[in-house]
Design a protein around this motif. Structure first.
Motif, PDB file in Angstrom:
ATOM      1  N   SER A  24       0.887  -1.430  -0.057  1.00 24.82           N
ATOM      2  CA  SER A  24      -0.163   0.177   0.101  1.00 24.82           C
ATOM      3  C   SER A  24       0.847   1.503  -0.042  1.00 24.82           C
ATOM      4  CB  SER A  24      -1.333  -0.174   0.922  1.00 24.82           C
ATOM      5  OG  SER A  24      -2.070   1.301   0.678  1.00 24.82           O
ATOM      6  N   LYS A  25       0.422   2.464   0.789  1.00 26.34           N
ATOM      7  CA  LYS A  25       1.034   3.968   0.086  1.00 26.34           C
ATOM      8  C   LYS A  25       0.426   4.730   0.750  1.00 26.34           C
ATOM      9  CE  LYS A  25      -1.554   6.502  -3.409  1.00 26.34           C
ATOM     10  NZ  LYS A  25      -1.257   7.344  -4.512  1.00 26.34           N
ATOM     11  N   LYS A  26       1.069   6.080   1.730  1.00 25.62           N
ATOM     12  CA  LYS A  26       0.880   6.773   2.149  1.00 25.62           C
ATOM     13  C   LYS A  26       1.319   7.854   1.381  1.00 25.62           C
ATOM     14  CE  LYS A  26       0.348   8.270   6.507  1.00 25.62           C
ATOM     15  NZ  LYS A  26       0.423   8.927   8.291  1.00 25.62           N
ATOM     16  N   GLY A  27       1.306   8.766   1.032  1.00 25.05           N
ATOM     17  CA  GLY A  27       1.346  10.130  -0.477  1.00 25.05           C
ATOM     18  C   GLY A  27       2.423   9.422  -0.687  1.00 25.05           C
ATOM     19  N   ASN A  80      -1.113  -1.599   7.692  1.00 19.31           N
ATOM     20  CA  ASN A  80      -2.017  -1.720   7.781  1.00 19.31           C
ATOM     21  C   ASN A  80      -2.649   0.342   8.200  1.00 19.31           C
ATOM     22  OD1 ASN A  80      -4.268  -0.703  10.322  1.00 19.31           O
ATOM     23  ND2 ASN A  80      -4.281  -2.628  10.085  1.00 19.31           N
ATOM     24  N   GLU A  81      -1.642   0.969   9.176  1.00 17.85           N
ATOM     25  CA  GLU A  81      -1.517   2.156   9.118  1.00 17.85           C
ATOM     26  C   GLU A  81      -1.771   3.150   6.871  1.00 17.85           C
ATOM     27  OE1 GLU A  81       1.006   5.709   9.518  1.00 17.85           O
ATOM     28  OE2 GLU A  81       1.555   4.463  11.020  1.00 17.85           O
ATOM     29  N   PHE A  82      -1.293   2.536   6.142  1.00 20.57           N
ATOM     30  CA  PHE A  82      -0.948   3.036   4.652  1.00 20.57           C
ATOM     31  C   PHE A  82      -2.268   2.235   4.181  1.00 20.57           C
ATOM     32  CE2 PHE A  82       3.625   3.406   4.206  1.00 20.57           C
ATOM     33  CZ  PHE A  82       3.970   4.027   4.740  1.00 20.57           C
ATOM     34  N   ARG A 100      -5.478   2.071   5.794  1.00 22.87           N
ATOM     35  CA  ARG A 100      -6.276   2.635   6.216  1.00 22.87           C
ATOM     36  C   ARG A 100      -5.888   4.270   5.660  1.00 22.87           C
ATOM     37  NH1 ARG A 100      -7.922   2.946  12.552  1.00 22.87           N
ATOM     38  NH2 ARG A 100     -10.167   2.648  11.512  1.00 22.87           N
ATOM     39  N   GLU A 101      -4.625   4.816   5.380  1.00 23.92           N
ATOM     40  CA  GLU A 101      -5.024   6.020   4.691  1.00 23.92           C
ATOM     41  C   GLU A 101      -5.792   6.402   3.718  1.00 23.92           C
ATOM     42  OE1 GLU A 101      -3.652  10.611   4.338  1.00 23.92           O
ATOM     43  OE2 GLU A 101      -4.004   8.974   6.741  1.00 23.92           O
ATOM     44  N   SER A 102      -4.616   5.718   2.327  1.00 24.13           N
ATOM     45  CA  SER A 102      -4.740   5.172   1.261  1.00 24.13           C
ATOM     46  C   SER A 102      -6.316   4.958   0.322  1.00 24.13           C
ATOM     47  CB  SER A 102      -3.739   5.260   0.658  1.00 24.13           C
ATOM     48  OG  SER A 102      -3.315   3.469   0.758  1.00 24.13           O
ATOM     49  N   LYS A 103      -6.665   3.574   1.445  1.00 26.95           N
ATOM     50  CA  LYS A 103      -7.923   3.306   0.844  1.00 26.95           C
ATOM     51  C   LYS A 103      -6.963   2.028  -0.818  1.00 26.95           C
ATOM     52  CE  LYS A 103     -10.470   4.852   4.459  1.00 26.95           C
ATOM     53  NZ  LYS A 103     -10.815   4.576   5.086  1.00 26.95           N
ATOM     54  N   GLU A 125     -14.162  -1.908   6.001  1.00 28.36           N
ATOM     55  CA  GLU A 125     -13.440  -2.038   7.005  1.00 28.36           C
ATOM     56  C   GLU A 125     -14.371  -2.370   8.017  1.00 28.36           C
ATOM     57  OE1 GLU A 125     -10.499   0.675   9.549  1.00 28.36           O
ATOM     58  OE2 GLU A 125     -10.437   1.053   7.357  1.00 28.36           O
TER      59      GLU A 125
END
Length: 228
Positions: A18-21, A53-55, A57-60, A120
């Motif tokens: 996944s990604k976050k920014g 998990n954090e990524f 939830r942030e990026s969907k 989710e």
């Protein structure tokens, strides 16, 4: 209650990304399954403590790379026993960016999926993400890695944050000359050696090259203890 009954459930082995920014991350997971075909949806289970998990939830969005049976332990160890908070897991692997910017592993992978989260579910220690597939691609034909093959043939282990982790119980008649990695739990069995890294079956632990490292997490020989 014998939780080893859970080992009878069939699983595969996948790299979830996944990604976050502009940041990317990925991890090993064995809980990926199809929910429906129209629209095509899949569900994955990711520990709440994991950076992936954090990524998600942030990026969907998330990607699923389906590992081939011959995937090396080093690849599994890179995404399964290292934290994206400490290292960039993509430095030494080949991958491509999906249309949503999620990295998809291309080496030792049969196929990949890309999905956007549509639901989710809170499952106490984990989140279950249900995703609608937005893209899918087959790279090569072959046999997918199963969790049973990973454990029984490759002798791999899982970290405590894995959804199917069960603390090991003591077993009788363990070979006295087997050694266990104190970092990840990988067991070096001299009878089987480490053929993937040039160590022939029948090689005692004390005859391993000084620069030999754990094929899963890359820990040195000094991080191994003899099993009793």
């Amino acid at each position: 209650m014998d939780l080893h009954a859970l080992y009878k459930i069939s699983y595969g082995l996948y790299i979830i990304t996944s990604k976050k920014g502009e940041q990317t991350n990925g991890q090993i997971a064995n809980t990926v399954f199809q929910i429906s075909s129209d629209p095509a949806t899949v569900a994955i289970s990711i520990n709440k403590q994991n950076l992936t998990n954090e990524f998600i939830r942030e990026s969907k969005v998330f990607g699923v790379s389906i590992l081939a049976q011959e995937a090396p332990l080093s690849l599994i160890g890179n995404f399964g026993f290292k934290s994206g908070r400490d290292v960039n897991k993509f430095n030494e692997v080949n991958y491509k960016k999906s249309t949503s910017g999620v990295p998809l592993i291309t080496d030792h992978v049969l196929a990949c999926l890309e999905a956007e989260v549509i639901n989710e579910v809170d499952a106490e220690t984990h989140h279950i993400f249900i995703g609608r597939i937005t893209n899918a691609e087959v790279f090569i034909e072959g046999v997918p890695m199963t969790y049973a093959y990973y454990q029984q043939v490759k002798r791999g282990t899982v970290p405590p944050t894995a959804p199917n982790y069960v603390p090991k119980q003591a077993k009788e008649n363990e070979k006295m000359n087997s050694y266990v990695c104190n970092v990840c739990g990988y067991v070096y069995d001299p009878a089987k050696g480490d053929p993937e890294n040039g160590v022939a079956p029948g090689t005692p632990f004390d005859k391993l090259p000084d620069d030999w490292t754990c094929p899963v997490c890359s820990a040195g020989k000094d991080e191994f203890s003899q099993k009793s």
